[in-house]
Design a protein around this motif. Structure first.
Motif, PDB file in Angstrom:
ATOM      1  N   VAL A  89       9.997   9.390  -0.358  1.00 23.34           N
ATOM      2  CA  VAL A  89       9.322   8.100  -0.514  1.00 23.34           C
ATOM      3  C   VAL A  89      10.245   6.962  -0.077  1.00 23.34           C
ATOM      4  O   VAL A  89       9.825   5.996   0.561  1.00 23.34           O
ATOM      5  CB  VAL A  89       8.865   7.915  -1.974  1.00 23.34           C
ATOM      6  N   GLN A  90      11.530   7.092  -0.447  1.00 21.79           N
ATOM      7  CA  GLN A  90      12.490   6.081  -0.001  1.00 21.79           C
ATOM      8  C   GLN A  90      12.521   6.015   1.520  1.00 21.79           C
ATOM      9  O   GLN A  90      12.464   4.925   2.123  1.00 21.79           O
ATOM     10  CB  GLN A  90      13.875   6.420  -0.520  1.00 21.79           C
ATOM     11  N   ALA A  91      12.584   7.185   2.168  1.00 23.43           N
ATOM     12  CA  ALA A  91      12.575   7.228   3.634  1.00 23.43           C
ATOM     13  C   ALA A  91      11.282   6.659   4.188  1.00 23.43           C
ATOM     14  O   ALA A  91      11.276   5.921   5.183  1.00 23.43           O
ATOM     15  CB  ALA A  91      12.771   8.665   4.119  1.00 23.43           C
ATOM     16  N   PHE A  92      10.167   6.961   3.510  1.00 20.43           N
ATOM     17  CA  PHE A  92       8.876   6.500   4.017  1.00 20.43           C
ATOM     18  C   PHE A  92       8.758   4.986   3.923  1.00 20.43           C
ATOM     19  O   PHE A  92       8.194   4.344   4.816  1.00 20.43           O
ATOM     20  CB  PHE A  92       7.730   7.162   3.233  1.00 20.43           C
ATOM     21  N   ILE A  93       9.288   4.405   2.820  1.00 20.75           N
ATOM     22  CA  ILE A  93       9.251   2.941   2.711  1.00 20.75           C
ATOM     23  C   ILE A  93      10.082   2.306   3.823  1.00 20.75           C
ATOM     24  O   ILE A  93       9.697   1.290   4.414  1.00 20.75           O
ATOM     25  CB  ILE A  93       9.749   2.512   1.317  1.00 20.75           C
ATOM     26  N   LEU A 102       0.828  -1.206   0.000  1.00 18.63           N
ATOM     27  CA  LEU A 102       0.000   0.000   0.000  1.00 18.63           C
ATOM     28  C   LEU A 102       0.864   1.259   0.000  1.00 18.63           C
ATOM     29  O   LEU A 102       0.606   2.219  -0.741  1.00 18.63           O
ATOM     30  CB  LEU A 102      -0.928  -0.007   1.224  1.00 18.63           C
ATOM     31  N   VAL A 103       1.913   1.268   0.843  1.00 12.10           N
ATOM     32  CA  VAL A 103       2.779   2.448   0.924  1.00 12.10           C
ATOM     33  C   VAL A 103       3.521   2.654  -0.395  1.00 12.10           C
ATOM     34  O   VAL A 103       3.645   3.793  -0.895  1.00 12.10           O
ATOM     35  CB  VAL A 103       3.773   2.292   2.097  1.00 12.10           C
ATOM     36  N   ALA A 104       4.014   1.563  -0.985  1.00 10.26           N
ATOM     37  CA  ALA A 104       4.761   1.688  -2.238  1.00 10.26           C
ATOM     38  C   ALA A 104       3.880   2.237  -3.355  1.00 10.26           C
ATOM     39  O   ALA A 104       4.295   3.122  -4.133  1.00 10.26           O
ATOM     40  CB  ALA A 104       5.332   0.329  -2.630  1.00 10.26           C
ATOM     41  N   VAL A 105       2.642   1.750  -3.461  1.00 10.27           N
ATOM     42  CA  VAL A 105       1.739   2.207  -4.527  1.00 10.27           C
ATOM     43  C   VAL A 105       1.347   3.665  -4.334  1.00 10.27           C
ATOM     44  O   VAL A 105       1.477   4.497  -5.248  1.00 10.27           O
ATOM     45  CB  VAL A 105       0.487   1.313  -4.582  1.00 10.27           C
ATOM     46  N   VAL A 106       0.878   4.004  -3.142  1.00 14.79           N
ATOM     47  CA  VAL A 106       0.441   5.378  -2.885  1.00 14.79           C
ATOM     48  C   VAL A 106       1.632   6.330  -2.938  1.00 14.79           C
ATOM     49  O   VAL A 106       1.534   7.454  -3.471  1.00 14.79           O
ATOM     50  CB  VAL A 106      -0.283   5.471  -1.525  1.00 14.79           C
ATOM     51  N   GLY A 107       2.792   5.896  -2.427  1.00 19.35           N
ATOM     52  CA  GLY A 107       3.989   6.741  -2.474  1.00 19.35           C
ATOM     53  C   GLY A 107       4.409   7.021  -3.902  1.00 19.35           C
ATOM     54  O   GLY A 107       4.813   8.147  -4.243  1.00 19.35           O
ATOM     55  N   LEU A 139       2.514   7.142  -6.538  1.00 21.08           N
ATOM     56  CA  LEU A 139       1.570   8.111  -7.098  1.00 21.08           C
ATOM     57  C   LEU A 139       1.875   9.523  -6.598  1.00 21.08           C
ATOM     58  O   LEU A 139       1.764  10.511  -7.359  1.00 21.08           O
ATOM     59  CB  LEU A 139       0.137   7.714  -6.718  1.00 21.08           C
ATOM     60  N   ARG A 140       2.288   9.637  -5.320  1.00 20.86           N
ATOM     61  CA  ARG A 140       2.597  10.976  -4.773  1.00 20.86           C
ATOM     62  C   ARG A 140       3.856  11.547  -5.416  1.00 20.86           C
ATOM     63  O   ARG A 140       3.959  12.748  -5.653  1.00 20.86           O
ATOM     64  CB  ARG A 140       2.783  10.882  -3.256  1.00 20.86           C
ATOM     65  N   VAL A 141       4.840  10.680  -5.727  1.00 23.36           N
ATOM     66  CA  VAL A 141       6.052  11.149  -6.418  1.00 23.36           C
ATOM     67  C   VAL A 141       5.699  11.594  -7.831  1.00 23.36           C
ATOM     68  O   VAL A 141       6.173  12.631  -8.329  1.00 23.36           O
ATOM     69  CB  VAL A 141       7.117  10.036  -6.458  1.00 23.36           C
ATOM     70  N   ALA A 142       4.856  10.815  -8.498  1.00 28.63           N
ATOM     71  CA  ALA A 142       4.465  11.166  -9.862  1.00 28.63           C
ATOM     72  C   ALA A 142       3.731  12.490  -9.922  1.00 28.63           C
ATOM     73  O   ALA A 142       3.843  13.226 -10.918  1.00 28.63           O
ATOM     74  CB  ALA A 142       3.581  10.051 -10.432  1.00 28.63           C
ATOM     75  N   SER A 143       3.010  12.820  -8.850  1.00 32.86           N
ATOM     76  CA  SER A 143       2.287  14.084  -8.837  1.00 32.86           C
ATOM     77  C   SER A 143       3.149  15.245  -8.355  1.00 32.86           C
ATOM     78  O   SER A 143       2.703  16.391  -8.344  1.00 32.86           O
ATOM     79  CB  SER A 143       1.044  13.964  -7.948  1.00 32.86           C
ATOM     80  N   GLY A 144       4.372  14.938  -7.946  1.00 29.99           N
ATOM     81  CA  GLY A 144       5.269  15.992  -7.465  1.00 29.99           C
ATOM     82  C   GLY A 144       5.027  16.401  -6.033  1.00 29.99           C
ATOM     83  O   GLY A 144       5.652  17.342  -5.529  1.00 29.99           O
ATOM     84  N   ALA A 145       4.126  15.683  -5.326  1.00 32.04           N
ATOM     85  CA  ALA A 145       3.841  16.035  -3.935  1.00 32.04           C
ATOM     86  C   ALA A 145       4.963  15.606  -3.004  1.00 32.04           C
ATOM     87  O   ALA A 145       5.143  16.182  -1.920  1.00 32.04           O
ATOM     88  CB  ALA A 145       2.523  15.386  -3.485  1.00 32.04           C
TER      89      ALA A 145
END
Length: 638
Positions: free
Chosen positions: A333-337, A314-319, A321-327
């Motif tokens: 995202v690496q840190a969050f994973i 779930l984190v990898a997929v949503v993360g 998408l957030r990178v792709a949107s520039g958010a």
């Protein structure tokens, strides 16, 4: 035993996991300062550890920004490059790069990357050092706590009444004092520091996750309720099995201890196969309980790993998408994973330790049952003392029962004058040994009272009362040491070798002791190997003589010696009986014939009393016992 014997009921109740767990934690109250220091160092260590992934994320962003920037035209600004991408229709790439801090025309800044990596290295080293300090403090608190529990158990055992041990197997009690406390210590060592570290890690990671992205943090928390359900369901199923495991351990230890100490008796009566079958049954019961406990609790870790993997996906997929949107940046995202893994790992670790925790709490409950057992009534303060003890014993309407609904002794009255020898005879279960146990205050009378020289023994300190009484039982007890040390054990003061030898001569033990290789310095083991049963009894009788008691109690004390030695002991006792009151429980004719008074007991009551000659002339209960049990012995002695 005079009291009722049982296999031991402890450990059969359902497990109070919550109550016992809280009580176990309460044992750490004296270690508050150490625990606060452990918590503080652990908190700083975890805080540093959870900042590590964020710092590494900075390094990732620097590397990625360099890779992106070096292929872009130098001199242009970041905003100009992004605007050009949008004009050319690359909105998706522009959105992704909008979350990056790059400089067009500039490659990777290895100096900045190196500084960030050194910072991360320093943070991780300091976190590890502080964690080592926290672990050491945790071990110190645990060792001190287990030390106190062992001390409390030892103190408790010395305060328990004889009835507690009469109703339980010795091996089962020993299992609580050894195996269960060992298990508590091992459980705490393996779980306490790890649980604290895991909980702090979960809190620290949550803070960092919400700081980086509240949305991703909420996504990561979606699986927490599922983890909680898994842990509670599996825990409830496995806990009863852990209680059964340690109960079975105590029962098996009791059987092994009994079979080991009585191995000669087992062989004499050919009970080896029966003993082996009983062992196999108890061992199988322990195997079944242990297997069920470990299997049920072992399911938890795979289930928690499955939940953790769901969280990771779930984190990898949503993360992404957030990178792709520039958010978010790639580094975030690496840190969050990493944080999602750090978040799931402590939960998995705690779940994997559930079997240890449940086993430890099950053992703690068994130890607490021992600590909560009813103690013997405390001695009065100050206790009554005898200034010049003479040995006059009086029982005034004494009643006693082992069980409330089964009376044993009812309304028994007896007066024994100083220096008199009283023999007590009667069939098994008549109350002979019980009478002596009441005199020693191993048990308390249910009704009436017992006095020594006019002072009620219940008003005296037990130590003061028992120091006036010398007791020799049918079962001998010797400890590892020399024969001289075993005899001197009966004295309340330091005694000389001459006094030890004098006591041995009085008990007619001196002759056989001097035939041993090292005489009085011959070393015996705990079972007294190397000397016969009769010789052991002579040593214990010499020990009683050395204590110089006011009252002498011999409970079947001469049953292990031959007839000639028994006559010699009786002669020695006659000399030593001057000024002492003697109670003799025996079936041998010589003991009974020499007594000043013979009491015949049946069903807890004195049915006859008098001298040997008087009782034979009365042709009552004593005469029947004499005809049935002692006629042949009388012929042999005469």
């Amino acid at each position: 035993m005079a009291g009722p014997m049982g296999a031991g009921a402890p450990g059969q109740q359902s497990m109070d996991f919550k109550g016992s767990g809280k009580r176990l934690l309460a044992q750490f109250r004296p270690e508050k300062k150490v625990l606060w220091a452990m918590l503080a160092t652990g908190l700083v260590s975890v805080a540093l550890s959870v900042t590590g992934p964020k710092i590494l994320g900075w390094a990732t962003d620097l590397v990625f920004a360099g890779i992106v920037g070096r292929d872009m035209p130098a001199g242009a600004t970041r905003e100009q490059v992004l605007a050009g991408m949008r004009e050319s229709g690359d909105d998706g790439v522009a959105d992704m790069l909008s979350g990056m801090d790059f400089t067009p025309g500039q490659g990777i800044d290895f100096g900045a990357v190196g500084e960030v990596l050194l910072l991360a290295l320093g943070v991780f080293l300091l976190a590890s050092a502080l964690m080592a300090v926290s672990a050491r403090l945790s071990n110190r608190a645990i060792n001190h706590t287990v030390f106190r529990m062992r001390r409390d158990v030892q103190t408790k055992l010395s305060r328990l009444p004889l009835s507690y041990f009469d109703q339980r197997q010795r091996g089962e009690v020993l299992s609580r004092a050894t195996n269960d406390i060992d298990n508590i210590g091992q459980t705490l060592q393996q779980t306490m520091g790890q649980v604290v570290n895991s909980l702090l890690t979960v809190i620290g990671v949550l803070v960092m996750m919400f700081w980086i992205s509240p949305l991703l943090a909420l996504v990561a928390l979606v699986t927490v309720p599922l983890s909680f359900v898994v842990a509670t369901r599996v825990g409830k199923r496995s806990q009863p099995h852990f209680v059964s495991q340690w109960t079975s351990t105590g029962t098996l230890n009791a059987h092994i201890e009994e079979m080991y100490t009585g191995h000669s008796l087992v062989k004499v009566f050919g009970r080896q196969d029966e003993s082996a079958e009983r062992f196999a049954e108890e061992n199988d019961a322990l195997y079944q309980a242990s297997f069920k406990a470990q299997f049920t609790s072992g399911i938890m870790q795979p289930l928690m790993m499955f939940v953790s993997n769901i969280n990771y996906v779930l984190v990898a997929v949503v993360g992404g998408l957030r990178v792709a949107s520039g958010a978010l940046s790639i580094g975030d995202v690496q840190a969050f994973i990493q944080y999602s893994r750090q978040f799931s790992m402590p939960l998995t670790q705690i779940a994997s330790m559930a079997n240890l925790v449940q086993s430890g709490v099950a053992s703690a409950e068994r130890v607490f049952e021992l600590l909560d057992a009813d103690e013997q009534e405390p001695d009065p303060v100050p206790g009554a003392r005898l200034e010049k003890p003479r040995g006059r014993v009086a029982l005034e309407k004494v009643s006693f029962r082992y069980e409330p609904d089964r009376p044993l002794i009812e309304d028994l009255s007896l007066t024994v004058e100083p220096g008199r020898t009283v023999a007590i005879v009667g069939p098994t279960g008549a109350g002979k040994t019980t009478l002596v146990n009441l005199l020693m205050r191993f048990y308390e009378v249910t009704g009436g009272r017992i006095t020594l020289d006019g002072v009620e023994i219940a008003a005296m300190a037990r130590e003061d009362l028992r120091s006036r009484i010398g007791m020799v039982l049918q079962d001998t007890w010797l400890f590892g040491g020399t024969i001289a040390e075993n005899i001197a054990y009966g004295a309340s003061r330091e005694v000389s070798r001459e006094e030890v030898e004098e006591a041995a001569r009085a008990a007619h033990a001196d002759r056989f002791i001097r035939t041993l290789p090292d005489g009085y310095d011959t070393v015996l083991d705990d079972e007294g190997s190397g000397v016969s049963a009769g010789e052991k009894q002579l040593v214990t009788i010499a020990r009683a003589f050395l204590s110089d008691p006011v009252i002498l109690v011999l409970d079947e004390a001469t049953s292990s010696v031959d007839t000639r030695t028994e006559v010699l002991i009786q002669q020695a006792m006659a000399r030593l009986a001057h000024g002492r009151t003697s109670f003799v429980i025996a079936h041998r004719l010589s003991t009974i014939r020499d007594a000043d008074t013979i009491l015949v007991m049946e069903n807890g009551a004195i049915v006859e009393q008098g001298s040997h000659t008087e009782l034979l002339a009365a042709e009552g209960a004593y005469a029947r016992l004499y005809a049935a049990q002692f006629a042949e012995a009388a012929v042999e002695v005469d």
